[in-house]
Design a protein around this motif. Sequence first.
Motif, PDB file in Angstrom:
ATOM      1  N   LEU A 133       0.833  -1.201   0.000  1.00  0.00           N
ATOM      2  CA  LEU A 133       0.000   0.000   0.000  1.00  0.00           C
ATOM      3  C   LEU A 133       0.867   1.249   0.000  1.00  0.00           C
ATOM      4  CD1 LEU A 133      -3.028   0.440   0.016  1.00  0.00           C
ATOM      5  CD2 LEU A 133      -2.910   0.682   2.483  1.00  0.00           C
ATOM      6  N   SER A 134       1.950   1.235   0.758  1.00  0.00           N
ATOM      7  CA  SER A 134       2.869   2.367   0.801  1.00  0.00           C
ATOM      8  C   SER A 134       3.545   2.583  -0.553  1.00  0.00           C
ATOM      9  CB  SER A 134       3.920   2.133   1.883  1.00  0.00           C
ATOM     10  OG  SER A 134       4.863   3.165   1.894  1.00  0.00           O
ATOM     11  N   MET A 135       3.962   1.500  -1.179  1.00  0.00           N
ATOM     12  CA  MET A 135       4.613   1.609  -2.485  1.00  0.00           C
ATOM     13  C   MET A 135       3.653   2.206  -3.517  1.00  0.00           C
ATOM     14  SD  MET A 135       6.059  -1.374  -4.992  1.00  0.00           S
ATOM     15  CE  MET A 135       4.410  -1.951  -5.322  1.00  0.00           C
ATOM     16  N   ILE A 136       2.417   1.736  -3.533  1.00  0.00           N
ATOM     17  CA  ILE A 136       1.432   2.257  -4.479  1.00  0.00           C
ATOM     18  C   ILE A 136       1.135   3.718  -4.197  1.00  0.00           C
ATOM     19  CG2 ILE A 136      -0.953   2.034  -5.282  1.00  0.00           C
ATOM     20  CD1 ILE A 136      -0.705  -0.979  -4.693  1.00  0.00           C
ATOM     21  N   GLU A 184       1.772   6.742  -6.881  1.00  0.00           N
ATOM     22  CA  GLU A 184       0.631   7.527  -7.364  1.00  0.00           C
ATOM     23  C   GLU A 184       0.571   8.916  -6.731  1.00  0.00           C
ATOM     24  OE1 GLU A 184      -2.932   5.283  -6.765  1.00  0.00           O
ATOM     25  OE2 GLU A 184      -2.436   3.844  -8.352  1.00  0.00           O
ATOM     26  N   ASN A 185       1.465   9.175  -5.782  1.00  0.00           N
ATOM     27  CA  ASN A 185       1.512  10.457  -5.081  1.00  0.00           C
ATOM     28  C   ASN A 185       0.166  10.765  -4.415  1.00  0.00           C
ATOM     29  OD1 ASN A 185       2.774  12.710  -4.087  1.00  0.00           O
ATOM     30  ND2 ASN A 185       2.376  13.965  -5.914  1.00  0.00           N
ATOM     31  N   GLU A 186      -0.388   9.751  -3.763  1.00  0.00           N
ATOM     32  CA  GLU A 186      -1.649   9.864  -3.033  1.00  0.00           C
ATOM     33  C   GLU A 186      -1.423   9.394  -1.605  1.00  0.00           C
ATOM     34  OE1 GLU A 186      -4.667  10.918  -3.879  1.00  0.00           O
ATOM     35  OE2 GLU A 186      -4.377  11.235  -6.026  1.00  0.00           O
ATOM     36  N   SER A 187      -2.352   9.728  -0.719  1.00  0.00           N
ATOM     37  CA  SER A 187      -2.250   9.237   0.651  1.00  0.00           C
ATOM     38  C   SER A 187      -2.617   7.759   0.691  1.00  0.00           C
ATOM     39  CB  SER A 187      -3.186  10.024   1.571  1.00  0.00           C
ATOM     40  OG  SER A 187      -4.531   9.736   1.246  1.00  0.00           O
ATOM     41  N   VAL A 242      -5.511   5.607  -1.466  1.00  0.00           N
ATOM     42  CA  VAL A 242      -5.169   4.416  -2.253  1.00  0.00           C
ATOM     43  C   VAL A 242      -5.994   3.224  -1.774  1.00  0.00           C
ATOM     44  CG1 VAL A 242      -3.323   2.777  -2.784  1.00  0.00           C
ATOM     45  CG2 VAL A 242      -2.866   5.216  -2.863  1.00  0.00           C
ATOM     46  N   ARG A 243      -6.126   3.070  -0.454  1.00  0.00           N
ATOM     47  CA  ARG A 243      -6.928   1.976   0.089  1.00  0.00           C
ATOM     48  C   ARG A 243      -8.381   2.097  -0.386  1.00  0.00           C
ATOM     49  NH1 ARG A 243      -5.681   2.240   5.257  1.00  0.00           N
ATOM     50  NH2 ARG A 243      -4.295   0.453   5.209  1.00  0.00           N
TER      51      ARG A 243
END
Length: 90
Positions: free
Chosen positions: A50-53, A57-60, A64-65
Amino acid sequence: MSERESLNSQLEHLQLRHVGTGHADITKYEWLTNQHRDTLSSYIGHPTFLSMISITENESMGRVRYNLLQRMVNPCGPPPKVKDDMQLDD
């Protein structure tokens, strides 16, 4: 012969217990949907994924979740039209 029967009964039990393992009548669309949902749930369940994504994507991580959960609803698009072979021709 009993070993083969034992393996078949174990496989049937596994298929009844776990949805994603499939069965003899599973369609390609259902199998693909299960694979996509398993992958997305793995991304959500592992914080490093989740952190990598979120970094790429430069999102929190929360956003992303949320996006991944939304994609789990219908990961492969709408189901294909089913041909009804049982119709009688008049």
